[in-house]
Design a protein around this motif. Structure first.
Motif, mmCIF file in Angstrom:
data_model
loop_
_atom_site.group_PDB
_atom_site.id
_atom_site.type_symbol
_atom_site.label_atom_id
_atom_site.label_comp_id
_atom_site.label_asym_id
_atom_site.label_seq_id
_atom_site.Cartn_x
_atom_site.Cartn_y
_atom_site.Cartn_z
ATOM 1 N N VAL A 246 0.831 -1.215 0.000
ATOM 2 C CA VAL A 246 0.000 0.000 0.000
ATOM 3 C C VAL A 246 0.856 1.251 0.000
ATOM 4 O O VAL A 246 0.657 2.179 -0.796
ATOM 5 C CB VAL A 246 -0.945 -0.011 1.224
ATOM 6 C CG1 VAL A 246 -1.677 1.328 1.351
ATOM 7 C CG2 VAL A 246 -1.940 -1.156 1.112
ATOM 8 N N GLN A 247 1.857 1.280 0.888
ATOM 9 C CA GLN A 247 2.635 2.504 1.100
ATOM 10 C C GLN A 247 3.729 2.695 0.058
ATOM 11 O O GLN A 247 3.951 3.825 -0.401
ATOM 12 C CB GLN A 247 3.255 2.448 2.496
ATOM 13 C CG GLN A 247 4.022 3.699 2.890
ATOM 14 C CD GLN A 247 4.428 3.667 4.351
ATOM 15 O OE1 GLN A 247 3.582 3.503 5.231
ATOM 16 N NE2 GLN A 247 5.722 3.802 4.623
ATOM 17 N N GLU A 248 4.404 1.634 -0.335
ATOM 18 C CA GLU A 248 5.547 1.756 -1.237
ATOM 19 C C GLU A 248 5.206 1.478 -2.695
ATOM 20 O O GLU A 248 5.870 1.995 -3.595
ATOM 21 C CB GLU A 248 6.664 0.795 -0.794
ATOM 22 C CG GLU A 248 7.158 1.004 0.625
ATOM 23 C CD GLU A 248 7.876 2.328 0.800
ATOM 24 O OE1 GLU A 248 8.545 2.768 -0.166
ATOM 25 O OE2 GLU A 248 7.773 2.920 1.885
ATOM 26 N N GLN A 249 4.194 0.648 -2.928
ATOM 27 C CA GLN A 249 3.853 0.269 -4.302
ATOM 28 C C GLN A 249 2.534 0.851 -4.780
ATOM 29 O O GLN A 249 2.163 0.665 -5.938
ATOM 30 C CB GLN A 249 3.809 -1.261 -4.412
ATOM 31 C CG GLN A 249 5.108 -1.957 -4.039
ATOM 32 C CD GLN A 249 6.251 -1.604 -4.985
ATOM 33 O OE1 GLN A 249 6.050 -1.483 -6.189
ATOM 34 N NE2 GLN A 249 7.451 -1.435 -4.440
ATOM 35 N N GLY A 250 1.801 1.550 -3.894
ATOM 36 C CA GLY A 250 0.581 2.237 -4.300
ATOM 37 C C GLY A 250 -0.629 1.349 -4.504
ATOM 38 O O GLY A 250 -1.572 1.724 -5.212
ATOM 39 N N VAL A 369 13.858 0.639 12.681
ATOM 40 C CA VAL A 369 14.394 0.586 11.312
ATOM 41 C C VAL A 369 13.592 1.486 10.389
ATOM 42 O O VAL A 369 14.158 2.245 9.587
ATOM 43 C CB VAL A 369 14.388 -0.869 10.794
ATOM 44 C CG1 VAL A 369 14.809 -0.921 9.326
ATOM 45 C CG2 VAL A 369 15.296 -1.753 11.641
ATOM 46 N N ILE A 370 12.272 1.418 10.480
ATOM 47 C CA ILE A 370 11.417 2.252 9.627
ATOM 48 C C ILE A 370 11.660 3.729 9.895
ATOM 49 O O ILE A 370 11.728 4.550 8.968
ATOM 50 C CB ILE A 370 9.934 1.904 9.862
ATOM 51 C CG1 ILE A 370 9.634 0.498 9.339
ATOM 52 C CG2 ILE A 370 9.021 2.914 9.185
ATOM 53 C CD1 ILE A 370 8.280 -0.037 9.745
ATOM 54 N N THR A 371 11.811 4.077 11.167
ATOM 55 C CA THR A 371 11.991 5.479 11.537
ATOM 56 C C THR A 371 13.279 6.055 10.965
ATOM 57 O O THR A 371 13.302 7.182 10.454
ATOM 58 C CB THR A 371 11.988 5.627 13.068
ATOM 59 O OG1 THR A 371 10.741 5.159 13.588
ATOM 60 C CG2 THR A 371 12.201 7.083 13.474
ATOM 61 N N PHE A 372 14.360 5.273 10.999
ATOM 62 C CA PHE A 372 15.661 5.809 10.608
ATOM 63 C C PHE A 372 16.088 5.436 9.184
ATOM 64 O O PHE A 372 16.947 6.119 8.615
ATOM 65 C CB PHE A 372 16.738 5.329 11.590
ATOM 66 C CG PHE A 372 16.623 5.936 12.948
ATOM 67 C CD1 PHE A 372 17.120 7.213 13.187
ATOM 68 C CD2 PHE A 372 16.003 5.266 13.985
ATOM 69 C CE1 PHE A 372 17.009 7.798 14.440
ATOM 70 C CE2 PHE A 372 15.891 5.841 15.238
ATOM 71 C CZ PHE A 372 16.389 7.108 15.473
ATOM 72 N N GLY A 374 13.609 3.642 6.716
ATOM 73 C CA GLY A 374 12.502 3.452 5.790
ATOM 74 C C GLY A 374 11.996 2.023 5.795
ATOM 75 O O GLY A 374 12.701 1.083 6.171
ATOM 76 N N LEU A 375 10.760 1.860 5.342
ATOM 77 C CA LEU A 375 10.089 0.560 5.398
ATOM 78 C C LEU A 375 10.832 -0.543 4.647
ATOM 79 O O LEU A 375 10.950 -1.671 5.155
ATOM 80 C CB LEU A 375 8.658 0.702 4.866
ATOM 81 C CG LEU A 375 7.782 -0.556 4.879
ATOM 82 C CD1 LEU A 375 7.685 -1.151 6.278
ATOM 83 C CD2 LEU A 375 6.386 -0.231 4.347
#
Length: 404
Positions: A246-250, A369-372, A374-375
């Motif tokens: 959803v977030q990275e591939q739309g 990891v996501i915070t610093f 990315g997903l």
């Protein structure tokens, strides 16, 4: 009327596991709805998804003792009814903190179904059938996740997070009468002499009750360690696959749910195939090492390639989902066989408890990891744990109780 066919008993145990899995591990597939309904960030939503695993940590070892004392049937009935009641409490939860407490309680009451249904396999099936039987039983995890991925995102769009999570509660309640039909103990040949000496089944039953604690030896600890390490990439994929699409591939949430659901089919089939192969070859853990190697490579590719080749995510993401599912049946069978029937409930509870440690800590680690970074970088970190598992896998001589 009680059912006495071992394959029917296995099917019932699998239904119970699907119900429990869809409740505990259905939460990640509705993370977009959870995030929107409660106004939390992606990292915070991942932490909430890990709270049922924290609940597992609090009670699983106690549940293991209960399983060995009162049996699988009673334990599963208590757990399934408690799961239904807990999910119903979401409707009256006082805000975000109330939801967090209920999700923790969900794990606390829902955990023993997995260990109890695993003990059913040990008590109802001979060593020549256990790999296949445990593979079938363990396919309840991908099937439960797949069912949740197909149904819950659309339900969440219509009814919100709380409404969607009521469906696993209904499924758990429907499983109760089936579990109640399972006998308290299976018909088992006595450990007596025939005209040609002790029966194979009798020797097996005797050896499993006379070996003492399996925790005096290293193999079971190494199998537990492998399960913990491989649990990190497995839970990472289960938690973030739909959100990544959803977030990275739309993708839309329902479409992402379908992708995750489709991946569960080869995930379930692979567990059956590997279980059957391990019955034939007597190798429970050697295939796990190969899976860890391939998963390490695939996870690294998933981290790096989609940035320049977006289409590669459509291949690598379901591949990683599948690869990280296949080890569970083999490791659970190995633990059960090392422990024997007198320790199986406790050993499988320890197995689940240690995996719950990974399940609980993984979202916390990946939130950092996501915070610093990315997903996408959660997959690279997962690859490090898969690589570590390669070195821990116990592979030695075949001994009839798994390759440990």
């Amino acid at each position: 009327m009680l059912v006495r066919n071992r394959w029917v008993v296995l099917s019932i145990g699998m239904v119970a596991q699907v119900a429990g899995v869809s409740a505990i591990f259905g939460i990640p597939v509705v993370l977009p709805s959870l995030r929107e309904d409660f106004g939390v960030s992606t990292a915070q939503a991942g932490i909430l998804a890990g709270l049922p695993s924290f609940g597992l940590l609090l009670t699983l070892l106690l549940w293991g003792v209960v399983i060995d004392r009162v049996g699988e049937r009673t334990t599963m009935v208590i757990s399934l009814v408690s799961t239904t009641v807990t999910l119903a409490l979401l409707w009256v939860a006082p805000g975000l903190w109330g939801v967090a407490a209920i999700l923790t309680l969900l794990g606390a009451v829902g955990g023993p179904v997995n260990a109890a249904s695993g003990r059913l396999v040990l008590t109802w099936f001979s060593v020549e059938e256990r790999g296949l039987a445990m593979g079938i039983r363990q396919s309840g995890l991908p099937l439960g996740v797949g069912l949740a991925a197909l149904v819950l995102p659309r339900a969440a769009e219509a009814w919100g997070f709380v409404g969607a999570m009521s469906l696993p509660g209904i499924l758990a309640l429907l499983a109760v009468p089936l579990v109640a039909a399972v006998p308290a103990s299976p018909p088992r040949p006595p450990a007596t002499m025939t005209d040609r000496g002790p029966t194979r089944e009798g020797l097996e039953a005797s050896s499993e009750t006379e070996t003492g604690s399996p925790y005096r030896r290293w193999p079971i600890w190494r199998v537990h360690g492998v399960s913990m390490l491989l649990g990190v990439p497995q839970i990472t994929l289960m938690t973030y696959a739909a959100l990544y699409l959803v977030q990275e591939q739309g993708w839309s949430p329902p479409a992402a749910g379908v992708m995750v659901a489709v991946a569960q089919v080869p995930g379930a089939v692979g567990r059956l195939v590997l279980g059957a192969v391990s019955d034939r070859d007597g190798e429970r853990m050697r295939p796990v090492r190969l899976l860890a190697i391939v998963a390490t490579v695939a996870l690294l590719l998933l981290t790096l390639l989609p940035a320049s080749l977006p289409w590669s995510a459509l291949v690598l993401l379901p591949l990683c989902l599948v690869l990280t599912m296949w080890h569970n049946g083999l490791t659970f069978t190995s633990v059960a066989e090392i422990a024997g029937t007198s320790w199986a409930g406790r050993a499988l509870a320890v197995q689940n408890w240690l995996q719950a440690v990974s399940t609980t800590l993984t979202p916390l680690l990946m939130a950092v990891v996501i915070t610093f970074a990315g997903l996408p970088w959660v997959f690279a970190v997962s690859a490090l744990f898969a690589a570590a598992a390669v070195a821990v896998v116990p592979v030695g001589r075949r001994n009839g109780r798994g390759n440990v």
